[in-house]
Design a protein around this motif. Structure first.
Motif, mmCIF file in Angstrom:
data_model
loop_
_atom_site.group_PDB
_atom_site.id
_atom_site.type_symbol
_atom_site.label_atom_id
_atom_site.label_comp_id
_atom_site.label_asym_id
_atom_site.label_seq_id
_atom_site.Cartn_x
_atom_site.Cartn_y
_atom_site.Cartn_z
ATOM 1 N N PHE A 204 83.081 33.757 1.674
ATOM 2 C CA PHE A 204 82.618 35.248 1.185
ATOM 3 C C PHE A 204 81.413 35.135 0.446
ATOM 4 N N PHE A 205 80.525 36.001 0.856
ATOM 5 C CA PHE A 205 79.244 36.234 -0.116
ATOM 6 C C PHE A 205 79.908 37.465 -0.988
ATOM 7 N N VAL A 206 79.679 37.499 -2.342
ATOM 8 C CA VAL A 206 80.189 38.207 -3.331
ATOM 9 C C VAL A 206 79.232 38.679 -4.159
ATOM 10 N N ASP A 207 78.628 40.064 -4.258
ATOM 11 C CA ASP A 207 77.656 40.493 -4.984
ATOM 12 C C ASP A 207 78.228 41.225 -6.272
ATOM 13 N N MET A 208 78.291 40.792 -7.688
ATOM 14 C CA MET A 208 79.038 41.301 -8.576
ATOM 15 C C MET A 208 77.905 41.709 -9.417
ATOM 16 N N VAL A 209 78.108 42.898 -9.798
ATOM 17 C CA VAL A 209 77.261 43.722 -10.971
ATOM 18 C C VAL A 209 78.268 44.244 -12.255
#
Length: 99
Positions: free
Chosen positions: A3-8
């Motif tokens: 899984f690719f996870v974009d975390m802001v």
């Protein structure tokens, strides 16, 4: 699955520098544990706007439910919003780079 996870991450107003430092320390320790367990494969820092706190991560989990458990175990989750993209193998994937 990967899984690719974009975390802001958005630090709440009024949070002290000591609280931020403590949170970062706990996040680093948990990230090391997840790496040892094989759930966290890579982290990247994309180009950032001034004041932006963002990380891209490559995670491995059996399914979306296990990934949710992994992400929920990370201390910064309290201050973070995430966008998860399940990844499937590409037929022309050359595999990991040679070291």
């Amino acid at each position: 699955m990967e899984f690719f996870v974009d975390m802001v991450t958005t630090v709440p107003e009024g949070t002290s520098e000591d609280e931020v430092a403590d949170m970062r320390t706990r996040e680093a320790a948990r990230s090391a544990q997840l790496t040892a367990q094989g759930n966290l494969l890579r982290l990247w820092r994309p180009p950032l706007a001034p004041g932006e706190w963002r990380t891209w991560g490559l995670f491995r989990a059996d399914d979306a439910d296990q990934l949710e458990t992994v992400l929920a175990s990370m201390p910064l989750r309290a201050w973070r919003r995430e966008t998860v993209t399940p990844l499937t193998p590409h037929p022309n994937d050359p595999g990991p780079p040679a070291r």
